[in-house]
Design a protein around this motif. Structure first.
Motif, mmCIF file in Angstrom:
data_model
loop_
_atom_site.group_PDB
_atom_site.id
_atom_site.type_symbol
_atom_site.label_atom_id
_atom_site.label_comp_id
_atom_site.label_asym_id
_atom_site.label_seq_id
_atom_site.Cartn_x
_atom_site.Cartn_y
_atom_site.Cartn_z
ATOM 1 N N ARG A 337 0.860 -1.183 0.000
ATOM 2 C CA ARG A 337 0.000 0.000 0.000
ATOM 3 C C ARG A 337 0.897 1.234 0.000
ATOM 4 O O ARG A 337 1.762 1.393 0.872
ATOM 5 N N PHE A 338 0.707 2.096 -0.990
ATOM 6 C CA PHE A 338 1.508 3.316 -1.132
ATOM 7 C C PHE A 338 0.664 4.520 -0.722
ATOM 8 O O PHE A 338 -0.463 4.705 -1.216
ATOM 9 N N ALA A 339 1.206 5.316 0.201
ATOM 10 C CA ALA A 339 0.560 6.564 0.617
ATOM 11 C C ALA A 339 1.658 7.616 0.756
ATOM 12 O O ALA A 339 2.063 7.989 1.863
ATOM 13 N N ILE A 340 2.149 8.105 -0.390
ATOM 14 C CA ILE A 340 3.251 9.062 -0.419
ATOM 15 C C ILE A 340 2.689 10.457 -0.647
ATOM 16 O O ILE A 340 2.199 10.773 -1.740
ATOM 17 N N ASN A 341 2.738 11.272 0.395
ATOM 18 C CA ASN A 341 2.256 12.646 0.258
ATOM 19 C C ASN A 341 3.259 13.498 -0.529
ATOM 20 O O ASN A 341 2.869 14.275 -1.407
ATOM 21 N N SER A 342 4.526 13.358 -0.182
ATOM 22 C CA SER A 342 5.574 14.113 -0.873
ATOM 23 C C SER A 342 6.918 13.462 -0.584
ATOM 24 O O SER A 342 7.159 12.986 0.527
ATOM 25 N N PHE A 343 7.773 13.427 -1.602
ATOM 26 C CA PHE A 343 9.133 12.916 -1.420
ATOM 27 C C PHE A 343 10.085 13.704 -2.308
ATOM 28 O O PHE A 343 9.819 13.929 -3.489
ATOM 29 N N ASN A 344 11.204 14.132 -1.701
ATOM 30 C CA ASN A 344 12.265 14.769 -2.471
ATOM 31 C C ASN A 344 13.606 14.180 -2.031
ATOM 32 O O ASN A 344 13.768 13.732 -0.887
ATOM 33 N N TYR A 345 14.569 14.177 -2.933
ATOM 34 C CA TYR A 345 15.897 13.653 -2.621
ATOM 35 C C TYR A 345 16.606 14.589 -1.655
ATOM 36 O O TYR A 345 16.334 15.791 -1.621
ATOM 37 N N PRO A 346 17.531 14.050 -0.842
ATOM 38 C CA PRO A 346 18.190 14.866 0.195
ATOM 39 C C PRO A 346 18.876 16.126 -0.329
ATOM 40 O O PRO A 346 18.945 17.129 0.377
ATOM 41 N N ASP A 347 19.404 16.076 -1.545
ATOM 42 C CA ASP A 347 20.134 17.231 -2.084
ATOM 43 C C ASP A 347 19.250 18.133 -2.927
ATOM 44 O O ASP A 347 19.740 18.973 -3.689
ATOM 45 N N SER A 348 17.935 17.969 -2.816
ATOM 46 C CA SER A 348 17.013 18.778 -3.613
ATOM 47 C C SER A 348 15.786 19.125 -2.779
ATOM 48 O O SER A 348 15.344 18.348 -1.932
ATOM 49 N N GLU A 349 15.252 20.310 -3.010
ATOM 50 C CA GLU A 349 14.032 20.724 -2.310
ATOM 51 C C GLU A 349 12.781 20.508 -3.166
ATOM 52 O O GLU A 349 11.669 20.652 -2.686
ATOM 53 N N ARG A 350 12.990 20.170 -4.434
ATOM 54 C CA ARG A 350 11.843 19.966 -5.329
ATOM 55 C C ARG A 350 11.332 18.540 -5.191
ATOM 56 O O ARG A 350 12.089 17.592 -5.361
ATOM 57 N N PRO A 351 10.035 18.351 -4.887
ATOM 58 C CA PRO A 351 9.489 16.995 -4.754
ATOM 59 C C PRO A 351 9.548 16.243 -6.084
ATOM 60 O O PRO A 351 9.265 16.814 -7.148
ATOM 61 N N VAL A 352 9.925 14.980 -6.016
ATOM 62 C CA VAL A 352 9.904 14.143 -7.219
ATOM 63 C C VAL A 352 8.683 13.224 -7.221
ATOM 64 O O VAL A 352 8.313 12.692 -8.274
ATOM 65 N N LEU A 353 8.054 13.069 -6.050
ATOM 66 C CA LEU A 353 6.816 12.307 -5.944
ATOM 67 C C LEU A 353 5.845 13.079 -5.062
ATOM 68 O O LEU A 353 6.222 13.571 -3.997
ATOM 69 N N GLU A 354 4.583 13.174 -5.490
ATOM 70 C CA GLU A 354 3.545 13.861 -4.711
ATOM 71 C C GLU A 354 2.212 13.145 -4.886
ATOM 72 O O GLU A 354 1.848 12.740 -5.999
ATOM 73 N N ASP A 355 1.535 12.979 -3.774
ATOM 74 C CA ASP A 355 0.172 12.444 -3.779
ATOM 75 C C ASP A 355 0.083 11.106 -4.530
ATOM 76 O O ASP A 355 -0.761 10.920 -5.416
#
Length: 587
Positions: A337-355
Motif C-alpha cells: 500500500r503506497f501513501a506518499i504525500n511528498s518525497f524529495n531527494y536529500p540534495d534537492s528541495e523539489r518533490p519528485v513524488l507527490e500524492d
C-alpha cells in the motif's frame, strides 16, 4: 604520536607481536654496542703494543657472533612488525568495504568512485607503512638512539656526549617544520590522485561512448592535465621529503667536528685515549642511522596521518537509512500500500513524488508508465528504502510500515531489474546465480529459459561458462537485460520490480517473456515501462506525470478516458501494425 594514539585500539590486538619485536630491537641495540667497544680496545692495545694473537682472535669471534645474532634478531622483528601491519590493513580494508556496502545512495552522490578507490588503495597503503615501517623506525630510533647515548655517556665520556648534542635541538625543530609541510602537501597529493583515478575510471568504463563521439583527444587532454596536477602535487611532497636526510647529515657533520675537536682536547688532558675516541666516533656513526630513520619516520607518519584523516572522515559518515531499534522480520503477507504525500531527494528541495496513493495486492500485476523523468524509478527507490520517506508518507508491506522491517528482510522480498542492468566480471552462470549462489545448474537454466536467453547462451562456445568482461561488455543491451531478468527470477522473491526491463528487446522476445511472466501467478509484479502494449493484461495501471498520478485504472478504463494513455497507446499500436505490415511485405 597523534596517529598512533588514534590507532591504539587497532594496534592493541597485536600487542604480543609488537612487544616481542621491541624486545628483539632492544637486544639488537645492545649487541650493536659491542663491536665499537672491542674495536676501541684493539686500537688502545695496538698503541701500547700489548695486543696478542689469541686476544685478537677472541675479539674477532665476538664481533662475528654479535653480527650473526643481530642478523637473526633483525629478521625476527621485521617479520613480526610487517606481518602485523599487513593484517591490520587487511582488517581495515575489510571494514572499509563493509562500510561502503552499508552506505545509502546519497553517500555515493557525494563521493566519486575514483575517490573511494583511492581511499581503499593509496590511503590504506600509507597507513600500512605507518603500522609496519613507521612504528619500526620510530621504536628503533628511540631504542637504538638511547642505547647508543647511554654507551657514549657511561662507556666513553659524558662530557663529550653533552657537547655533540648541542646542534640537536635545531635539528628537531627543523624536522618538525618539515613534518607540518609534509602533512599538508601529502593530503593535497592524495586528493589529486583521487581525481586522476576517477578520470581514468570514467574514460575506461565509457570507452564505447568516447570512441563513438570521437572524444579520444578530448579525454587525453583532460587526463594529461589531471596527471600533470597530480605530478605537481607529488613533486611538492618530494621537495619536502628531500629536506630530511640532508638536514640530518648537516647537523651530524657538525657533531662529528665537535667530537673530533673535543676528543683531541680530552686526549691532551689525559681524560680519554685514542681507542676511546675511536669507540666514540663509531658510536656517533651508529647514532646517525637512528636520526636519519627518525627523519624518514617523520615523512612516513605525516603521510599516514594525512591518509588516516581522510579515512576517518569517510568512516564518520553514517548511512541515512538504517534499521529502527525495534525493527522486525518481514510479514507473511505481501500486500503493498503506497501513501506518499511528498518525497524529495536529500540534495534537492523539489518533490519528485507527490500524492501517490494506490494498492498492489499480493499476486497482482501493476503497470506504471509516463514520460521520461516523471518519477517512476523514484517510486522503486523509496520502496527499496534507498531513501527515507518524509511528510507523514508511508509504504506498507502486509499492513506493516517498511521502516519497521529490517532492511535485509525487506529487500529479500524484492527482485529488482533496473533500467541499466549491472553485470560483473565472471561467467554468465555466476552472474545469473548472483541472487542465489547455491542455485543448481538446472535452476540457473530454468531461469534463463523464462528470461528467453537460454538458447543464446548455449550458442556461445563455452555456454554458461562464457566469461563476461566488465559490465558485460561482450553482450548486447538486450542480452544484458535478460541475464539480469534471469537473475531476478532465480532470486524467487515474492515481488518483482521491473524498471523498463524490456526496453532493449524486440517485440517477439518481449512477448515471450511477458507470456512467461503471466504464468507467475504467485508473484506481485510492478512493471515500469513506456511500451504500453506490455500493460494490456495489467490488473491496474498508473500514469505518472511530474511525480503525480494523473491517470489510473485498467487498460480498458484508460482507453475510454481519452487521456495521455489512450493517445500514446494508439500511436504505439499504429507503429506496431506498420512494423508487422513491413515484415510481411519483406517476407
Amino acid at each position: 604520536m597523534t596517529l598512533l594514539w588514534k590507532m591504539r585500539f587497532i594496534l592493541k590486538a597485536y600487542w604480543k607481536q609488537y612487544l616481542l619485536a621491541f624486545v628483539c630491537l632492544q637486544t639488537v641495540a645492545i649487541l650493536n654496542q659491542l663491536p665499537p667497544w672491542l674495536i676501541g680496545r684493539v686500537v688502545d692495545e695496538i698503541t701500547t703494543d700489548s695486543l696478542t694473537g689469541d686476544e685478537l682472535w677472541m675479539i674477532m669471534a665476538g664481533i662475528l657472533i654479535s653480527a650473526v645474532a643481530i642478523y637473526g634478531l633483525r629478521y625476527v622483528w621485521r617479520a613480526l612488525l610487517y606481518g602485523a601491519s599487513v593484517n591490520i590493513v587487511r582488517e581495515q580494508r575489510d571494514l572499509l568495504f563493509q562500510h561502503l556496502t552499508r552506505m545509502s545512495p546519497a553517500f555515493y552522490h557525494r563521493h566519486t568512485t575514483g575517490d573511494l578507490m583511492a581511499h581503499a588503495t593509496n590511503d590504506l597503503n600509507a597507513v600500512e607503512d605507518c603500522a609496519g615501517g613507521g612504528i619500526m623506525t620510530l621504536i628503533d630510533s628511540f631504542i637504538a638512539g638511547f642505547t647508543v647515548l647511554a654507551a657514549m655517556i657511561f662507556v666513553v665520556s659524558g662530557k663529550l656526549t653533552l657537547w655533540i648534542l648541542i646542534p640537536f635541538p635545531a635539528l628537531i625543530w627543523a624536522t618538525s617544520r618539515y613534518g607540518i609541510l609534509m602533512h599538508e602537501r601529502f593530503g593535497k597529493a592524495q586528493e589529486s590522485f583521487s581525481a586522476l583515478n576517477e578520470e581514468a575510471r570514467e574514460t575506461v568504463s565509457g570507452i564505447r561512448a568516447v570512441r563513438a563521439h570521437q572524444l579520444n583527444n578530448r579525454q587525453h587532454r583532460r587526463f594529461h592535465e589531471q596527471s600533470r596536477n597530480t605530478l605537481d602535487a607529488n613533486r611538492r611532497v618530494a621537495r619536502v621529503d628531500a629536506l630530511f636526510i640532508p638536514s640530518v647529515q648537516i647537523f651530524f657533520g657538525l657533531a662529528f667536528v665537535i667530537a673530533l675537536m673535543g676528543g683531541a682536547w680530552l686526549i691532551q688532558g689525559n681524560e680519554m685515549t685514542i681507542g676511546m675516541l675511536t669507540t666514540f666516533t663509531l658510536y656517533l656513526g651508529q647514532l646517525l642511522s637512528p636520526m636519519m630513520q627518525l627523519g624518514w619516520q617523520f615523512s612516513i607518519f605525516q603521510r599516514g596521518s594525512a591518509s588516516w584523516n581522510r579515512l576517518e572522515k569517510l568512516f564518520a559518515q553514517k548511512p541515512e537509512v538504517t534499521d529502527q531499534p525495534d525493527a522486525t522480520e518481514a510479514p507473511a503477507s505481501h500486500d503493498l500500500r503506497f501513501a506518499i504525500n511528498s518525497f524529495n531527494y536529500p540534495d534537492s528541495e523539489r518533490p519528485v513524488l507527490e500524492d501517490i496513493h494506490f494498492n498492489a495486492p499480493a499476486g497482482s500485476f501493476i503497470g506504471i508508465t509516463g514520460r521520461t523523468g516523471s518519477g517512476k524509478s523514484s517510486l522503486f527507490r523509496v520502496l527499496l528504502r534507498e531513501f527515507n520517506l518524509q511528510d507523514s508518507s508511508s509504504i506498507t508491506l502486509g499492513n506493516q510500515p517498511i521502516e519497521s522491517i529490517k532492511l535485509h528482510a525487506l529487500r529479500d522480498q524484492f527482485a529488482w531489474v533496473p533500467q541499466e542492468p549491472m553485470l560483473f566480471s565472471g561467467s554468465i552462470a555466476r552472474n545469473i546465480a548472483l541472487s542465489n549462489p547455491d542455485a543448481t545448474q538446472a535452476e540457473i537454466e530454468k531461469a534463463a529459459k523464462q528470461a528467453a536467453i537460454h538458447d543464446e547462451i548455449m550458442a556461445f562456445q563455452n555456454g554458461y561458462e562464457t566469461l563476461l568482461g566488465e559490465h558485460g561488455i561482450n553482450l548486447s543491451g538486450g542480452q544484458k537485460q535478460r541475464v539480469a531478468f534471469a537473475r531476478a527470477l532465480l532470486a524467487d522473491a515474492p515481488i518483482l520490480l521491473l524498471d523498463d526491463a524490456f526496453s532493449a528487446l524486440d517485440m517477439k522476445t518481449e512477448a515471450t517473456i511477458l507470456k512467461n511472466l503471466a504464468s507467475l501467478h504467485s508473484k506481485t509484479i510492478l512493471l515500469i515501462t513506456q511500451r504500453l502494449p506490455e500493460l494490456i493484461k495489467a490488473d491496474h495501471i498508473l500514469v505518472i506525470e511530474e511525480g503525480r498520478i494523473v491517470e489510473q485504472g485498467t487498460h480498458g478504463t484508460l482507453l475510454g478516458n481519452e487521456g495521455w494513455y489512450a493517445r500514446i497507446y494508439r500511436q504505439q499500436a499504429r507503429t506496431l501494425q506498420l512494423q508487422d505490415f513491413n515484415q510481411q511485405v519483406s517476407a
